[in-house]
Scaffold this active site. Sequence first.
Site, PDB file in Angstrom:
ATOM      1  N   HIS A 110       0.956  -1.193  -0.163  1.00 57.57           N
ATOM      2  CA  HIS A 110       0.186   0.041   0.319  1.00 57.57           C
ATOM      3  C   HIS A 110       0.589   1.174  -0.058  1.00 57.57           C
ATOM      4  O   HIS A 110       0.348   2.096  -0.646  1.00 57.57           O
ATOM      5  CB  HIS A 110      -1.149  -0.093   1.052  1.00 57.57           C
ATOM      6  CG  HIS A 110      -2.247  -0.884   0.604  1.00 57.57           C
ATOM      7  ND1 HIS A 110      -2.305  -2.423   1.177  1.00 57.57           N
ATOM      8  CD2 HIS A 110      -3.286  -0.922  -0.176  1.00 57.57           C
ATOM      9  CE1 HIS A 110      -3.326  -2.845   0.585  1.00 57.57           C
ATOM     10  NE2 HIS A 110      -3.652  -2.002  -0.143  1.00 57.57           N
ATOM     11  N   GLU A 139     -11.023 -10.828  -5.232  1.00 56.18           N
ATOM     12  CA  GLU A 139      -9.591 -10.695  -4.943  1.00 56.18           C
ATOM     13  C   GLU A 139      -8.958 -12.065  -4.074  1.00 56.18           C
ATOM     14  O   GLU A 139      -8.074 -11.907  -3.653  1.00 56.18           O
ATOM     15  CB  GLU A 139      -9.280  -9.442  -4.189  1.00 56.18           C
ATOM     16  CG  GLU A 139     -10.240  -9.124  -2.770  1.00 56.18           C
ATOM     17  CD  GLU A 139      -9.781  -7.703  -2.270  1.00 56.18           C
ATOM     18  OE1 GLU A 139      -8.703  -7.028  -2.747  1.00 56.18           O
ATOM     19  OE2 GLU A 139     -10.349  -7.229  -1.452  1.00 56.18           O
ATOM     20  N   ASP A 169      -4.531  -8.301  -4.843  1.00 55.44           N
ATOM     21  CA  ASP A 169      -4.766  -9.581  -3.710  1.00 55.44           C
ATOM     22  C   ASP A 169      -4.802 -10.713  -4.240  1.00 55.44           C
ATOM     23  O   ASP A 169      -4.300 -11.639  -4.025  1.00 55.44           O
ATOM     24  CB  ASP A 169      -6.013  -9.157  -2.833  1.00 55.44           C
ATOM     25  CG  ASP A 169      -5.475  -8.196  -1.676  1.00 55.44           C
ATOM     26  OD1 ASP A 169      -4.248  -8.461  -0.971  1.00 55.44           O
ATOM     27  OD2 ASP A 169      -5.910  -7.218  -1.288  1.00 55.44           O
ATOM     28  N   CYS A 178      -9.911  -3.269 -10.596  1.00 57.09           N
ATOM     29  CA  CYS A 178      -9.509  -2.136 -10.036  1.00 57.09           C
ATOM     30  C   CYS A 178      -7.976  -2.611  -9.429  1.00 57.09           C
ATOM     31  O   CYS A 178      -7.520  -1.522  -8.777  1.00 57.09           O
ATOM     32  CB  CYS A 178     -10.184  -1.626  -8.995  1.00 57.09           C
ATOM     33  SG  CYS A 178     -10.662  -2.769  -7.542  1.00 57.09           S
TER      34      CYS A 178
HETATM   35  C1  PEP Z   1      -6.847  -5.356  -5.025  1.00 50.92           C
HETATM   36  O1  PEP Z   1      -6.238  -6.181  -3.974  1.00 50.92           O
HETATM   37  O2  PEP Z   1      -6.332  -5.460  -6.203  1.00 50.92           O
HETATM   38  C2  PEP Z   1      -7.082  -3.951  -4.478  1.00 50.92           C
HETATM   39  C3  PEP Z   1      -7.581  -2.981  -5.578  1.00 50.92           C
HETATM   40  O3  PEP Z   1      -7.370  -3.696  -3.465  1.00 50.92           O
HETATM   41  P1  PEP Z   1      -5.876  -3.119  -2.433  1.00 50.92           P
HETATM   42  O4  PEP Z   1      -4.798  -2.719  -3.314  1.00 50.92           O
HETATM   43  O5  PEP Z   1      -6.598  -1.809  -1.708  1.00 50.92           O
HETATM   44  O6  PEP Z   1      -5.739  -4.224  -1.622  1.00 50.92           O
HETATM   45 MG    MG Z   2      -7.222  -5.987  -2.125  1.00 50.91          MG
END
Ligand code: PEP
Ligand code: MG
Length: 589
Positions: free
Chosen positions: A195, A437, A461, A508
């Site tokens: 993140h 995910e 994920d 996403c």
């Molecule tokens: C993902 O896991 O692809 C996602 C978009 O969520 P995050 O990156 O916030 O875990």
């Molecule tokens: Mg995620």
Amino acid sequence: MNVAMQTVKGIPVSPGIVIGRIFVLGEAETHVPHREIADHEIDSELERFAVALQQATADLVALRDRTEQQLGREAAKIFGFHLGLLQDPALLGPIRERIRRDKVNAELAVADAFKKITDQFLAIGNEVFRQKANDVLDLDRRVLGKLMGENESRLSALTEPVIIVAHELTPSQTAGMDRARILGIATDLGGRTSHTSIVARAIEIPCVVGCQRLTSRAQDGDIIVVDGDTGVVVLRPDERTLEEYRTQQQRFSAFRKVLRETAPLEAVTKDGVRIQLLGNIEFPHEVESVLANGGDGVGLYRTEFLYLTNDHEPGEDEQFKAYRRTLELLDGRPCTIRTLDLGADKYTQQRAHEPERNPFLGLRSIRYCLQNREMFKTQLRAILRASAFGPMKVMFPLVSTLMELRQAKLILNDVCEELDEEGIAFDRTLQTGIMVEVPSAALMARAFADECAFFSIGTNDLIQYTLAVDRGNERVANLYTGASPAVLYLVKQIIRAGRRANIDVSLCGEVAGEAIYTMLLLGLGLRTLSLVPSQIPLIKRVIRSVDIPHCEQLARKVGSFDSERQVLNTLRDELRKIDPDSFGGWIPE
Ligand code: PEP
Ligand code: MG
């Protein structure tokens, strides 16, 4: 002192090349910076140590006095040992000597001296001394905390912008960075979709992570080059290297300029298929960046960042205002708001009494919300109240069983009833969907599709859980890839399940913002992508250069491969073919 040029290869996570002076950012709990100092720095280093010692002692005296007041003189006696140690010449002498003789920074001298005592106590192997060892560790953190807690004041005293070098940064530390003062970031740890990396991309600070032992070689004030496109970091570059990077910087900004011209154009393929490009945001103000980059709305609002950047748990009104603000800024454009995705590398571990052993497989996301119902309901109330102010969808993260989805929907229904009873307006047609995910959700996508209105594929994920590769661990970063045939197989199944049930499917994860994947994703049938706002113009440019039958053909070809190498090579070749001038230089290895 080390003066030679050194090149380190890390993982590029946020594009752009920056050249500047190093600012080493340390963290008392996790990493003590090691630094050699020059002769002329010895006195000031000794002075820093003296001040830190004084401050730590003052804190302890205050704590002792408070304890005495509240619990009595006997209880306050436990601080006698601590205060005595902080004045003990047997401890302080060697620390000062190390700074003078070995010319090391105060943090390193302190950490080593305290470690020696801790080890001596532990070696005795008796409970009383084990307890003493804990006390010494506590003191160590106090003194180090004083030395390193100066980060903020050191940062604010700077007269020129710097490049941060750190062992590791938390997502909230990164989110709080001021772009006017921070040119770039390079860290020892991290992966492409950790993140911290996602936030660096969002705030458009060039960043390279996974540089292994960079902090042990970097020194405050040295010149460094951070190349966020290739992952190369050069410490103390020579004149020729600097010149090369300056030329590349110019190329990069020229390409950015071309992309800015693409931003206002439509995301439509050569054969006329309109693709919806939405932005991933962490904060309401990022909507401006989504719109400036030519996005159609927000496809993923990571609401947990409101928690990460606050020193208190945000209440219903505070959350409501942030969500309403987002919708107002979007001015009628769509917004998919994701319920709190706390846990794993975000928030809970730092606060936990006993951190989880395996936080990415632990109490995170929807699991955390279902176990902290009041907190969850507070957020859902805020979301529902905001839904009266613009088109919105709500999405649950990390759903791995149907029961979780059903429970989450039941709680949402309860909240709707409460609002109804209170006569508070909300959107009664609000759609709910899930992030797909986790492999279990991907494999059971047909069942999930019957119970929700849309899917958003979270490849960040999905890759980590399918391949059993920690998304934030630089040591296994070579195994972490969206080009994995196993991951692509799951993505295909999710899209197929969504189509059968006639529900919307978008994607996403970070691959949505990586140009090499665009044709493949369109070929697999996706028509909505949500990505980091700054990448929207690049992806739009790819979309405008291709046609759907060609993308479908590519997807079929790639679907027959059994190695990620084959997949990657083919995707790279295709991208190069469509526009060698523009994309040639910006295709990751
Ligand atoms: C993902 O896991 O692809 C996602 C978009 O969520 P995050 O990156 O916030 O875990
Ligand atoms: Mg995620």
